[in-house]
Design a protein around this motif. Structure first.
Motif, mmCIF file in Angstrom:
data_model
loop_
_atom_site.group_PDB
_atom_site.id
_atom_site.type_symbol
_atom_site.label_atom_id
_atom_site.label_comp_id
_atom_site.label_asym_id
_atom_site.label_seq_id
_atom_site.Cartn_x
_atom_site.Cartn_y
_atom_site.Cartn_z
ATOM 1 N N ARG A 1 50.549 10.190 -96.161
ATOM 2 C CA ARG A 1 51.002 9.679 -97.454
ATOM 3 C C ARG A 1 52.458 9.231 -97.393
ATOM 4 N NH1 ARG A 1 49.641 12.504 -103.246
ATOM 5 N NH2 ARG A 1 50.638 10.949 -104.546
ATOM 6 N N ALA A 2 53.276 9.918 -96.618
ATOM 7 C CA ALA A 2 54.686 9.529 -96.482
ATOM 8 C C ALA A 2 54.807 8.143 -95.854
ATOM 9 C CB ALA A 2 55.441 10.558 -95.652
ATOM 10 N N VAL A 3 53.943 7.843 -94.896
ATOM 11 C CA VAL A 3 53.950 6.523 -94.257
ATOM 12 C C VAL A 3 53.477 5.468 -95.258
ATOM 13 C CG1 VAL A 3 52.942 5.121 -92.412
ATOM 14 C CG2 VAL A 3 53.632 7.475 -91.951
ATOM 15 N N ALA A 4 52.456 5.791 -96.044
ATOM 16 C CA ALA A 4 51.960 4.869 -97.070
ATOM 17 C C ALA A 4 53.063 4.569 -98.083
ATOM 18 C CB ALA A 4 50.748 5.468 -97.772
ATOM 19 N N LYS A 5 53.812 5.589 -98.476
ATOM 20 C CA LYS A 5 54.909 5.423 -99.435
ATOM 21 C C LYS A 5 55.985 4.509 -98.853
ATOM 22 C CE LYS A 5 58.265 8.152 -102.123
ATOM 23 N NZ LYS A 5 59.064 7.002 -102.376
ATOM 24 N N GLU A 6 56.319 4.719 -97.600
ATOM 25 C CA GLU A 6 57.346 3.911 -96.931
ATOM 26 C C GLU A 6 56.932 2.442 -96.847
ATOM 27 O OE1 GLU A 6 59.325 3.567 -92.517
ATOM 28 O OE2 GLU A 6 58.637 5.534 -93.181
ATOM 29 N N ILE A 7 55.696 2.191 -96.456
ATOM 30 C CA ILE A 7 55.193 0.809 -96.350
ATOM 31 C C ILE A 7 55.238 0.127 -97.718
ATOM 32 C CG2 ILE A 7 53.144 -0.603 -95.910
ATOM 33 C CD1 ILE A 7 52.348 1.493 -93.792
ATOM 34 N N ALA A 8 54.767 0.826 -98.737
ATOM 35 C CA ALA A 8 54.729 0.255 -100.088
ATOM 36 C C ALA A 8 56.127 -0.016 -100.621
ATOM 37 C CB ALA A 8 53.975 1.184 -101.037
ATOM 38 N N ASP A 9 57.027 0.922 -100.438
ATOM 39 C CA ASP A 9 58.372 0.781 -100.990
ATOM 40 C C ASP A 9 59.210 -0.265 -100.254
ATOM 41 O OD1 ASP A 9 57.752 2.580 -102.966
ATOM 42 O OD2 ASP A 9 58.715 4.283 -101.998
ATOM 43 N N LYS A 10 58.749 -0.679 -99.084
ATOM 44 C CA LYS A 10 59.424 -1.774 -98.366
ATOM 45 C C LYS A 10 58.880 -3.136 -98.790
ATOM 46 C CE LYS A 10 60.927 0.588 -94.203
ATOM 47 N NZ LYS A 10 60.812 0.677 -92.743
ATOM 48 N N GLY A 11 57.943 -3.152 -99.733
ATOM 49 C CA GLY A 11 57.409 -4.415 -100.245
ATOM 50 C C GLY A 11 56.367 -5.055 -99.354
ATOM 51 N N ARG A 12 55.677 -4.262 -98.546
ATOM 52 C CA ARG A 12 54.697 -4.812 -97.610
ATOM 53 C C ARG A 12 53.264 -4.701 -98.115
ATOM 54 N NH1 ARG A 12 56.798 -1.887 -92.336
ATOM 55 N NH2 ARG A 12 54.786 -2.550 -91.558
ATOM 56 N N ILE A 13 53.108 -4.333 -99.408
ATOM 57 C CA ILE A 13 51.779 -4.222 -100.005
ATOM 58 C C ILE A 13 51.771 -4.967 -101.338
ATOM 59 C CG2 ILE A 13 50.013 -2.667 -100.917
ATOM 60 C CD1 ILE A 13 51.071 -0.506 -99.069
ATOM 61 N N THR A 14 50.685 -5.715 -101.567
ATOM 62 C CA THR A 14 50.502 -6.332 -102.875
ATOM 63 C C THR A 14 49.168 -5.864 -103.453
ATOM 64 O OG1 THR A 14 49.421 -8.322 -102.013
ATOM 65 C CG2 THR A 14 51.815 -8.417 -102.278
ATOM 66 N N ILE A 15 49.135 -5.743 -104.783
ATOM 67 C CA ILE A 15 47.903 -5.447 -105.502
ATOM 68 C C ILE A 15 47.633 -6.653 -106.390
ATOM 69 C CG2 ILE A 15 46.750 -3.950 -107.182
ATOM 70 C CD1 ILE A 15 48.598 -1.681 -106.299
ATOM 71 N N ASN A 16 46.498 -7.303 -106.164
ATOM 72 C CA ASN A 16 46.135 -8.508 -106.919
ATOM 73 C C ASN A 16 47.274 -9.534 -106.911
ATOM 74 O OD1 ASN A 16 43.623 -7.355 -107.535
ATOM 75 N ND2 ASN A 16 44.473 -6.329 -109.312
ATOM 76 N N ASP A 17 47.851 -9.767 -105.743
ATOM 77 C CA ASP A 17 48.913 -10.756 -105.514
ATOM 78 C C ASP A 17 50.239 -10.420 -106.194
ATOM 79 O OD1 ASP A 17 47.213 -12.340 -103.900
ATOM 80 O OD2 ASP A 17 46.332 -13.232 -105.697
ATOM 81 N N ARG A 18 50.433 -9.167 -106.600
ATOM 82 C CA ARG A 18 51.713 -8.731 -107.176
ATOM 83 C C ARG A 18 52.296 -7.643 -106.297
ATOM 84 N NH1 ARG A 18 49.083 -7.244 -111.992
ATOM 85 N NH2 ARG A 18 48.072 -9.121 -112.675
ATOM 86 N N PRO A 19 53.610 -7.694 -106.010
ATOM 87 C CA PRO A 19 54.225 -6.638 -105.194
ATOM 88 C C PRO A 19 53.967 -5.261 -105.798
ATOM 89 C CG PRO A 19 55.778 -8.415 -105.622
ATOM 90 C CD PRO A 19 54.568 -8.682 -106.467
ATOM 91 N N ALA A 20 53.709 -4.281 -104.921
ATOM 92 C CA ALA A 20 53.372 -2.936 -105.385
ATOM 93 C C ALA A 20 54.316 -1.902 -104.794
ATOM 94 C CB ALA A 20 51.939 -2.607 -104.997
ATOM 95 N N LYS A 21 54.582 -0.876 -105.555
ATOM 96 C CA LYS A 21 55.345 0.290 -105.094
ATOM 97 C C LYS A 21 54.354 1.422 -104.843
ATOM 98 C CE LYS A 21 59.483 -1.392 -105.442
ATOM 99 N NZ LYS A 21 60.207 -1.690 -104.243
ATOM 100 N N SER A 22 54.812 2.490 -104.229
ATOM 101 C CA SER A 22 53.926 3.610 -103.922
ATOM 102 C C SER A 22 53.340 4.245 -105.176
ATOM 103 C CB SER A 22 54.665 4.660 -103.102
ATOM 104 O OG SER A 22 55.793 5.134 -103.812
ATOM 105 N N SER A 23 54.038 4.135 -106.293
ATOM 106 C CA SER A 23 53.561 4.750 -107.536
ATOM 107 C C SER A 23 52.666 3.816 -108.350
ATOM 108 C CB SER A 23 54.749 5.173 -108.391
ATOM 109 O OG SER A 23 55.541 4.043 -108.719
#
Length: 90
Positions: A16-38
């Motif tokens: 989960r810590a790795v997932a949080k890091e990836i998300a908070d670096k802006g490397r994940i989008t949800i439905n084409d919108r940038p996503a944070k870990s929360s």
């Protein structure tokens, strides 16, 4: 369900810590919108995750608080898996 928890429970990311890091670096989008870990993940959402030279696109099929290893893959469907071309190897 939080994005970082979904990634860990579905075993797309091991910790989960790795997932949080990836998300908070802006490397994940949800439905084409940038996503944070929360960010909240819902059934039907399209996630695009960039891991170094790999981009994984998945659609959320179901949300489970805990899973066994065999059931984790039922939480999502892989839409595409793209690898960046390494120009140093030509």
């Amino acid at each position: 369900m939080r994005l970082d928890k979904f990634l860990k429970v579905s075993r797309i990311v091991k910790r989960r810590a790795v997932a949080k890091e990836i998300a908070d670096k802006g490397r994940i989008t949800i439905n084409d919108r940038p996503a944070k870990s929360s960010s909240e993940v819902h059934v039907g959402d399209k996630l695009v995750i960039s891991f170094g030279n790999k981009t994984l696109t998945v659609q959320v099929k179901q949300l489970l608080d805990t899973t066994k290893k065999d059931d984790a893959a039922m939480m999502y469907e892989i839409i595409s898996e793209d690898y960046a071309k390494n120009f140093d190897q030509e």
